[in-house]
Design a protein around this motif. Structure first.
Motif, PDB file in Angstrom:
ATOM      1  N   HIS A  18      52.697 114.241  67.170  1.00 50.41           N
ATOM      2  CA  HIS A  18      54.028 114.621  67.663  1.00 50.41           C
ATOM      3  C   HIS A  18      54.646 113.386  68.310  1.00 50.41           C
ATOM      4  O   HIS A  18      54.176 112.926  69.355  1.00 50.41           O
ATOM      5  CB  HIS A  18      53.929 115.757  68.667  1.00 50.41           C
ATOM      6  CG  HIS A  18      55.259 116.242  69.164  1.00 50.41           C
ATOM      7  ND1 HIS A  18      55.412 117.397  69.911  1.00 50.41           N
ATOM      8  CD2 HIS A  18      56.531 115.752  69.022  1.00 50.41           C
ATOM      9  CE1 HIS A  18      56.687 117.575  70.212  1.00 50.41           C
ATOM     10  NE2 HIS A  18      57.378 116.577  69.687  1.00 50.41           N
ATOM     11  N   VAL A  20      57.709 111.503  70.177  1.00 49.76           N
ATOM     12  CA  VAL A  20      58.910 111.667  71.007  1.00 49.76           C
ATOM     13  C   VAL A  20      59.551 110.284  71.101  1.00 49.76           C
ATOM     14  O   VAL A  20      58.973 109.368  71.695  1.00 49.76           O
ATOM     15  CB  VAL A  20      58.564 112.191  72.408  1.00 49.76           C
ATOM     16  CG1 VAL A  20      59.831 112.294  73.269  1.00 49.76           C
ATOM     17  CG2 VAL A  20      57.861 113.547  72.324  1.00 49.76           C
ATOM     18  N   HIS A  47      58.643 115.477  65.076  1.00 51.23           N
ATOM     19  CA  HIS A  47      59.413 114.471  65.805  1.00 51.23           C
ATOM     20  C   HIS A  47      60.411 115.146  66.728  1.00 51.23           C
ATOM     21  O   HIS A  47      61.116 116.085  66.336  1.00 51.23           O
ATOM     22  CB  HIS A  47      60.162 113.581  64.789  1.00 51.23           C
ATOM     23  CG  HIS A  47      61.064 112.576  65.407  1.00 51.23           C
ATOM     24  ND1 HIS A  47      62.312 112.277  64.900  1.00 51.23           N
ATOM     25  CD2 HIS A  47      60.917 111.794  66.512  1.00 51.23           C
ATOM     26  CE1 HIS A  47      62.885 111.350  65.645  1.00 51.23           C
ATOM     27  NE2 HIS A  47      62.059 111.042  66.625  1.00 51.23           N
ATOM     28  N   SER A  48      60.482 114.660  67.964  1.00 45.97           N
ATOM     29  CA  SER A  48      61.512 115.065  68.920  1.00 45.97           C
ATOM     30  C   SER A  48      62.227 113.816  69.402  1.00 45.97           C
ATOM     31  O   SER A  48      61.643 112.730  69.444  1.00 45.97           O
ATOM     32  CB  SER A  48      60.898 115.783  70.128  1.00 45.97           C
ATOM     33  OG  SER A  48      60.193 116.939  69.737  1.00 45.97           O
ATOM     34  N   ARG A  61      57.419 119.728  77.247  1.00 48.86           N
ATOM     35  CA  ARG A  61      57.320 120.743  76.198  1.00 48.86           C
ATOM     36  C   ARG A  61      56.300 120.329  75.124  1.00 48.86           C
ATOM     37  O   ARG A  61      55.485 121.137  74.670  1.00 48.86           O
ATOM     38  CB  ARG A  61      58.696 120.978  75.578  1.00 48.86           C
ATOM     39  CG  ARG A  61      58.724 122.106  74.562  1.00 48.86           C
ATOM     40  CD  ARG A  61      60.144 122.502  74.199  1.00 48.86           C
ATOM     41  NE  ARG A  61      60.872 121.395  73.593  1.00 48.86           N
ATOM     42  CZ  ARG A  61      61.953 120.838  74.106  1.00 48.86           C
ATOM     43  NH1 ARG A  61      62.439 121.259  75.264  1.00 48.86           N
ATOM     44  NH2 ARG A  61      62.576 119.841  73.483  1.00 48.86           N
ATOM     45  N   GLY A  62      56.345 119.040  74.732  1.00 46.68           N
ATOM     46  CA  GLY A  62      55.424 118.566  73.714  1.00 46.68           C
ATOM     47  C   GLY A  62      53.972 118.601  74.166  1.00 46.68           C
ATOM     48  O   GLY A  62      53.078 118.966  73.398  1.00 46.68           O
ATOM     49  N   GLU A  65      52.690 122.206  74.331  1.00 47.50           N
ATOM     50  CA  GLU A  65      52.375 122.661  72.976  1.00 47.50           C
ATOM     51  C   GLU A  65      51.053 122.047  72.495  1.00 47.50           C
ATOM     52  O   GLU A  65      50.231 122.714  71.868  1.00 47.50           O
ATOM     53  CB  GLU A  65      53.502 122.278  72.019  1.00 47.50           C
ATOM     54  CG  GLU A  65      53.288 122.735  70.592  1.00 47.50           C
ATOM     55  CD  GLU A  65      54.375 122.239  69.668  1.00 47.50           C
ATOM     56  OE1 GLU A  65      54.478 121.008  69.483  1.00 47.50           O
ATOM     57  OE2 GLU A  65      55.130 123.072  69.139  1.00 47.50           O
ATOM     58  N   THR A  72      45.969 117.261  68.576  1.00 46.05           N
ATOM     59  CA  THR A  72      47.333 116.721  68.584  1.00 46.05           C
ATOM     60  C   THR A  72      47.405 115.460  69.432  1.00 46.05           C
ATOM     61  O   THR A  72      46.907 115.434  70.562  1.00 46.05           O
ATOM     62  CB  THR A  72      48.335 117.754  69.141  1.00 46.05           C
ATOM     63  OG1 THR A  72      48.380 118.895  68.267  1.00 46.05           O
ATOM     64  CG2 THR A  72      49.733 117.156  69.241  1.00 46.05           C
ATOM     65  N   VAL A  74      50.252 113.088  71.105  1.00 45.05           N
ATOM     66  CA  VAL A  74      51.665 112.907  71.434  1.00 45.05           C
ATOM     67  C   VAL A  74      51.904 111.416  71.624  1.00 45.05           C
ATOM     68  O   VAL A  74      51.168 110.754  72.371  1.00 45.05           O
ATOM     69  CB  VAL A  74      52.054 113.685  72.706  1.00 45.05           C
ATOM     70  CG1 VAL A  74      53.525 113.432  73.057  1.00 45.05           C
ATOM     71  CG2 VAL A  74      51.801 115.182  72.504  1.00 45.05           C
TER      72      VAL A  74
END
Length: 320
Positions: A18, A20, A47-48, A61-62, A65, A72, A74
């Protein structure tokens, strides 16, 4: 680069990624390279996007999650913590063993990196390279990936890339919402460096955009305590790189500092031994040695007040 091998090991062992990223071309290019790497290996990759002010919210938030999705990783790309306390707040989110890698090239507040590393985050911070290049090193990319790094470098340094894509993307990104910015990163990740939808936006907006910059930009010059300052006030949506490229920013030999004045921020450019990043840090911002940014304390603060504030901050910022 310190932390590079650790970041590679985290990335290589991830089952899901993920990213960011910041909303500018360097951030989106870095995100695209990481998404491309993950998907080539069959991993889920999302992707954020975040601005400096919204980073903590998006990252929280990421990471929340990620706590429910083992494996995961990040990755924060092209964003710096605004303060040590923000870094400590992010560090506090890592209490369930989430994995966090942070790659960036901006100036960081004292103690921010240490706070994250104590909590187990891996930080790769190198101010001599754009973030897309750091991402490329972390993901051990090459070949066609390098063109994307060149575009990011050209945008970050306000220089030209061989295809002129940095200049065009710079305009397009200013007309996109959050979903559009993610769409841009997805196109870059897929290898489409200039998609048709971006070209249509550019062709529709470019003539009016550049004409407005030429017509509406104002330049005020001052000399305060021996520091020559130009305050350049362009239209609110204009890019500092475009204002500079059109020859509207006084350069070396004319002034010591040029400040591009936006409704909510200052873009600071210096030449020679005067450090823009030093000036910006004294005003609550940061950046690179000759291009940096800082918040504008008040929208009611006019060019003369901004010039005096910058000249005062410039004291002690020569040749550091």
């Amino acid at each position: 680069m310190a932390g590079l091998e650790e970041a590679w090991r985290l990335l290589d062992s991830a089952r899901r990624v993920h990213v960011v990223s910041h909303i500018d071309l360097d951030g989106l290019a870095a995100a695209a390279l990481l998404l491309r790497w993950a998907r080539r290996r069959g991993l889920e990759a999302v992707h954020s996007v975040a601005g400096a002010r919204g980073l903590y919210r998006v990252l929280r938030r990421g990471l929340q999650e990620a706590a429910g999705r083992p494996g995961t990783l990040v990755v924060v790309a092209d964003l710096s913590p605004r303060s040590r306390s923000e870094a400590e707040a992010v560090a506090a989110l890592l209490r369930w063993g989430q994995r966090l890698a942070w790659i960036d090239h901006h100036e960081w507040p004292p103690g921010a990196r240490e706070a994250l590393e104590r909590a187990g985050a891996v930080v790769v911070h190198d101010r001599s390279h754009v973030t897309a290049e750091i991402a490329c090193c972390v993901a051990r990319c090459g070949g066609e990936d390098l063109e994307l790094v060149e575009i990011a470098r050209a945008d970050d340094s306000c220089s030209e890339d061989p295809r002129g894509l940095a200049e065009r993307w710079r305009l397009v990104l200013r007309h996109l919402d959050w979903e559009g910015l993610r769409r841009a990163a997805e196109a870059l990740a897929e290898g489409d460096l200039w998609p048709d939808w971006a070209r249509r936006i550019y062709e529709a907006e470019a003539p009016r955009y550049y004409e407005e910059i030429r017509r509406s930009t104002r330049v005020d010059r001052y000399e305060i305590s021996g520091v020559r300052v130009a305050v350049v006030t362009p239209p609110p949506r204009a890019s500092g790189c475009d204002v500079q490229r059109l020859g509207l920013v006084p350069g070396p030999g004319e002034v010591d500092v040029a400040v591009i004045l936006y409704p909510r921020g200052l873009s600071i450019r210096t030449w020679g031994k005067l450090r823009a990043d030093c000036i910006a840090s004294r005003l609550g911002g940061g950046g690179h040695s000759h291009v940096a940014g800082a918040p504008r304390p008040s929208t009611s603060m006019g060019p003369a007040q901004v010039a005096r504030m910058v000249a005062n901050a410039a004291a002690g910022c020569r040749g550091l």
